[in-house]
Design a protein around this motif. Structure first.
Motif, PDB file in Angstrom:
ATOM      1  N   GLY A 431      63.338 -12.696   3.703  1.00  0.00           N
ATOM      2  CA  GLY A 431      63.686 -11.958   4.907  1.00  0.00           C
ATOM      3  C   GLY A 431      64.249 -12.868   5.975  1.00  0.00           C
ATOM      4  O   GLY A 431      65.257 -12.549   6.630  1.00  0.00           O
ATOM      5  N   ALA A 432      63.632 -14.043   6.174  1.00  0.00           N
ATOM      6  CA  ALA A 432      64.163 -14.991   7.153  1.00  0.00           C
ATOM      7  C   ALA A 432      65.504 -15.559   6.716  1.00  0.00           C
ATOM      8  O   ALA A 432      66.378 -15.821   7.548  1.00  0.00           O
ATOM      9  N   GLN A 433      65.702 -15.719   5.425  1.00  0.00           N
ATOM     10  CA  GLN A 433      66.942 -16.308   4.926  1.00  0.00           C
ATOM     11  C   GLN A 433      68.130 -15.368   5.097  1.00  0.00           C
ATOM     12  O   GLN A 433      69.229 -15.809   5.446  1.00  0.00           O
ATOM     13  N   HIS A 434      67.916 -14.075   4.884  1.00  0.00           N
ATOM     14  CA  HIS A 434      69.038 -13.144   4.857  1.00  0.00           C
ATOM     15  C   HIS A 434      69.166 -12.280   6.102  1.00  0.00           C
ATOM     16  O   HIS A 434      70.230 -11.705   6.335  1.00  0.00           O
ATOM     17  N   ASP A 450      59.588 -10.147  11.902  1.00  0.00           N
ATOM     18  CA  ASP A 450      60.505  -9.010  11.997  1.00  0.00           C
ATOM     19  C   ASP A 450      61.432  -8.951  10.788  1.00  0.00           C
ATOM     20  O   ASP A 450      61.702  -7.878  10.242  1.00  0.00           O
ATOM     21  N   ALA A 451      61.949 -10.110  10.392  1.00  0.00           N
ATOM     22  CA  ALA A 451      62.807 -10.142   9.199  1.00  0.00           C
ATOM     23  C   ALA A 451      62.031  -9.766   7.944  1.00  0.00           C
ATOM     24  O   ALA A 451      62.562  -9.113   7.038  1.00  0.00           O
ATOM     25  N   ARG A 467      71.528  -9.150   2.045  1.00  0.00           N
ATOM     26  CA  ARG A 467      72.411  -8.205   2.701  1.00  0.00           C
ATOM     27  C   ARG A 467      73.614  -7.897   1.838  1.00  0.00           C
ATOM     28  O   ARG A 467      73.840  -8.500   0.793  1.00  0.00           O
ATOM     29  N   ARG A 468      74.456  -6.979   2.333  1.00  0.00           N
ATOM     30  CA  ARG A 468      75.694  -6.633   1.626  1.00  0.00           C
ATOM     31  C   ARG A 468      76.667  -7.811   1.646  1.00  0.00           C
ATOM     32  O   ARG A 468      76.522  -8.753   2.418  1.00  0.00           O
ATOM     33  N   THR A 469      77.721  -7.720   0.816  1.00  0.00           N
ATOM     34  CA  THR A 469      78.703  -8.783   0.763  1.00  0.00           C
ATOM     35  C   THR A 469      79.445  -8.890   2.092  1.00  0.00           C
ATOM     36  O   THR A 469      79.676  -7.904   2.790  1.00  0.00           O
ATOM     37  N   GLU A 495      67.373  -9.220  -7.370  1.00  0.00           N
ATOM     38  CA  GLU A 495      66.930 -10.015  -6.228  1.00  0.00           C
ATOM     39  C   GLU A 495      67.079 -11.509  -6.488  1.00  0.00           C
ATOM     40  O   GLU A 495      66.462 -12.327  -5.838  1.00  0.00           O
ATOM     41  N   GLU A 496      67.924 -11.846  -7.448  1.00  0.00           N
ATOM     42  CA  GLU A 496      68.160 -13.241  -7.760  1.00  0.00           C
ATOM     43  C   GLU A 496      69.636 -13.568  -7.546  1.00  0.00           C
ATOM     44  O   GLU A 496      70.448 -12.688  -7.269  1.00  0.00           O
ATOM     45  N   THR A 497      69.973 -14.865  -7.653  1.00  0.00           N
ATOM     46  CA  THR A 497      71.354 -15.282  -7.499  1.00  0.00           C
ATOM     47  C   THR A 497      72.186 -14.745  -8.662  1.00  0.00           C
ATOM     48  O   THR A 497      71.814 -14.876  -9.827  1.00  0.00           O
ATOM     49  N   ARG A 498      73.324 -14.139  -8.349  1.00  0.00           N
ATOM     50  CA  ARG A 498      74.161 -13.563  -9.405  1.00  0.00           C
ATOM     51  C   ARG A 498      74.749 -14.675 -10.272  1.00  0.00           C
ATOM     52  O   ARG A 498      75.239 -15.684  -9.780  1.00  0.00           O
TER      53      ARG A 498
END
Length: 544
Positions: A431-434, A450-451, A467-469, A495-498
């Protein structure tokens, strides 16, 4: 991504199966004297029955239960005997469950210490490799080895008691019993302590029975609020009503869930009552409790039909944010503070006040669900996991996870708000990262909590936390980093790196492979009809 644990699926928490309401009894001095005499007498019977039940241990069966009930019937009544024996059985079962939990805790502590003792001094831990860190010094290693032997001795004693069916129960509470030896530190006199001890050992509780008048024949509360109780046989001379009953001067009027209670007693459905005394305030109370019919759990899709309010539970506040059905945060973040210092009554009132404000916020947002983390700190308070960080261990220990969840589920059921539990893994970090930096403005400073509430809400809705692209770059280079796309809920590992898929750097089609490859007009732009044909707007008819 390597090292990440598998996430559990979100689910709707079922509503409460029981209801308990309490009201004050404004009794007179004569009523208080009678209640005290009856409670002390029945309390002595309950103490003897509990001792007999503990002596029987695991060899207890229905026949021995019947023998105990018959012996109590002659000294009280059949109804009081049934209530006392059932309370003794429930108390022994509760102590047995606590003993099993203590066994599990001892075994876990022993395994953790043995694992760390086997590691070299000062060795660092590695989560991915499954290695724990070693102790920092030889002094700490020696102290832990001594603690290991002490825990093993305690484990041997508890295992022997478990095999023999022996439990330790204190009627009135172990804490209050130990307070007798520390009256000055507790700020109590001997007389005040004895009043509390007598109040805790009194027994004035009776289970209800469906089909009987007003749902309970032992302690009866009518629809007009009159309270009466069946007196034991040795105290029948205190009766002031027919059939050996005592009618109190005080009346009862349940404000909370009063209509539900009234519907039950008028239909003669079972209601259990308990009368208890608070010597610190000098007040008497009556508690009514009953079981609710099992309600089917609302499907997850129906619960999230109008969005969700994601809630991040913290040590001093609840961080909440409303998300729409598409997973987008709406409005501003909300924080509901509470103070967990002071007495137990003060902490409980603070939690109820914060949850009330949270539910009011959910109703104002027209959200039909609240998403919370399915937290469990039972294995996170030990010193072996967090080492010398006493402050963090103390913070986790006093965090009211069970009370918050139980009260929130109970209060939300009255407001027709569903509670969705999600896996708590990585919600604060992701949450903090994105979300923390993109939503921070000069007028709104966003915190990690909050994040995290956004991450919890998105996980409940089935969306990935990221988040979205981002909008496309001015050119086709990757200088801005890899761009991620919004994944559908059914997408695996969303929820992982594509992963990188080899493909051309641009979306251009090779020559002769385009959509208009067979259109000669499109190939020769100079002769294309669309470029040579002129366009002119038709004139509007005058009749319009």
């Amino acid at each position: 991504m390597a090292g990440l644990r598998e996430l559990a699926a979100s689910f709707v928490v079922p509503g409460p199966a029981g209801v308990a309401v309490r009201d004050r009894l404004r009794v007179s001095e004569s009523d208080a004297a009678v209640l005290t005499e009856v409670g002390v007498f029945l309390g002595s019977l309950a103490a003897g029955d509990l001792a007999e039940r503990c002596r029987q241990g695991a060899a207890h069966d229905a026949a021995s239960w019947a023998v105990r009930k018959r012996s109590l019937t002659g000294r009280s009544s059949a109804r009081w005997a049934g209530s006392i024996t059932k309370a003794s059985h429930d108390q022994w079962a509760l102590a047995r469950r606590g003993q099993a939990a203590h066994l599990g805790w001892l075994r876990g502590q022993i395994a953790s210490i043995e694992t760390r003792l086997a590691r070299p001094l000062g060795a660092k831990g590695d989560r991915r490799a499954g290695l724990v860190r070693g102790y920092g010094s030889r002094v700490e290693w020696h102290a832990k080895s001594r603690r290991l032997h002490a825990l093993k001795d305690r484990l041997a004693v508890v295992e022997a008691e478990w095999a023999a069916g022996r439990v330790h129960v204190v009627r009135g509470g172990k804490r209050l019993a130990n307070t007798r030896h520390h009256l000055q530190a507790a700020g109590l006199s001997e007389r005040a302590w004895r009043e509390r001890w007598r109040a805790e050992q009194m027994f004035l509780a009776a289970d209800g029975e469906t089909g009987k008048r007003f749902g309970n024949e032992t302690i009866r509360v009518t629809d007009t609020g009159q309270v009466s109780l069946k007196l034991p046989a040795p105290l029948a001379h205190l009766a002031n009503a027919p059939y050996g009953r005592y009618l109190l001067d005080a009346t009862v009027r349940f404000q909370h869930r009063g209509q539900e209670w009234l519907d039950r007693i008028t239909a003669h459905r079972a209601v259990a009552y308990r009368i208890h005394h608070d010597p610190a305030r000098g007040r008497w109370y009556v508690t009514a409790s009953w079981q609710r019919a099992a309600v089917p759990v609302l499907p997850l899709e129906a619960a999230l039909a109008r969005g969700v309010v994601g809630v991040d539970m913290n040590d001093d506040h609840l961080a909440a944010w409303h998300l729409d059905v598409h997973g987008n945060p709406v409005g501003d973040p909300q924080r509901f503070f509470y103070d967990l210092t002071g007495t137990a009554q003060h902490r409980d009132a603070q939690i109820r006040h914060a949850l009330t404000r949270l539910l009011h916020h959910a109703r104002r947002c027209w959200a039909s669900a609240i998403a919370i983390e399915d937290l469990d700190f039972t294995d996170g308070t030990g010193r072996e996991k967090h080492g010398r960080n006493k402050r963090f261990r103390r913070l986790i220990s006093r965090f009211p996870t069970a009370k918050l969840k139980a009260r929130l589920v109970s209060m939300a059921a009255e407001q027709n708000v569903a509670i969705v539990a999600v896996d708590p893994a990585y919600t604060s970090r992701w949450g903090a990262q994105h979300w923390q930096k993109p939503l921070t403005t000069p007028r709104r400073k966003l915190s990690r909590h909050d994040a995290a509430s956004i991450a919890i809400g998105r996980r409940a809705l089935g969306y990935p936390i990221r988040r979205r692209t981002a909008p496309p770059h001015p050119d086709q280079s990757d200088r801005g980093g890899h761009r991620t796309a919004q994944a559908r809920p059914e997408t695996r590992r969303r929820e992982e790196t594509r992963p990188h898929i080899p493909r051309p750097r641009t979306g251009c089609a090779p020559p002769g492979r385009g959509a208009k490859a067979g259109d000669q007009d499109a190939q020769h732009r100079s002769g294309h009809p669309a470029e040579q044909q002129s366009w002119q707007q038709d004139s509007l008819p005058l009749s319009l």
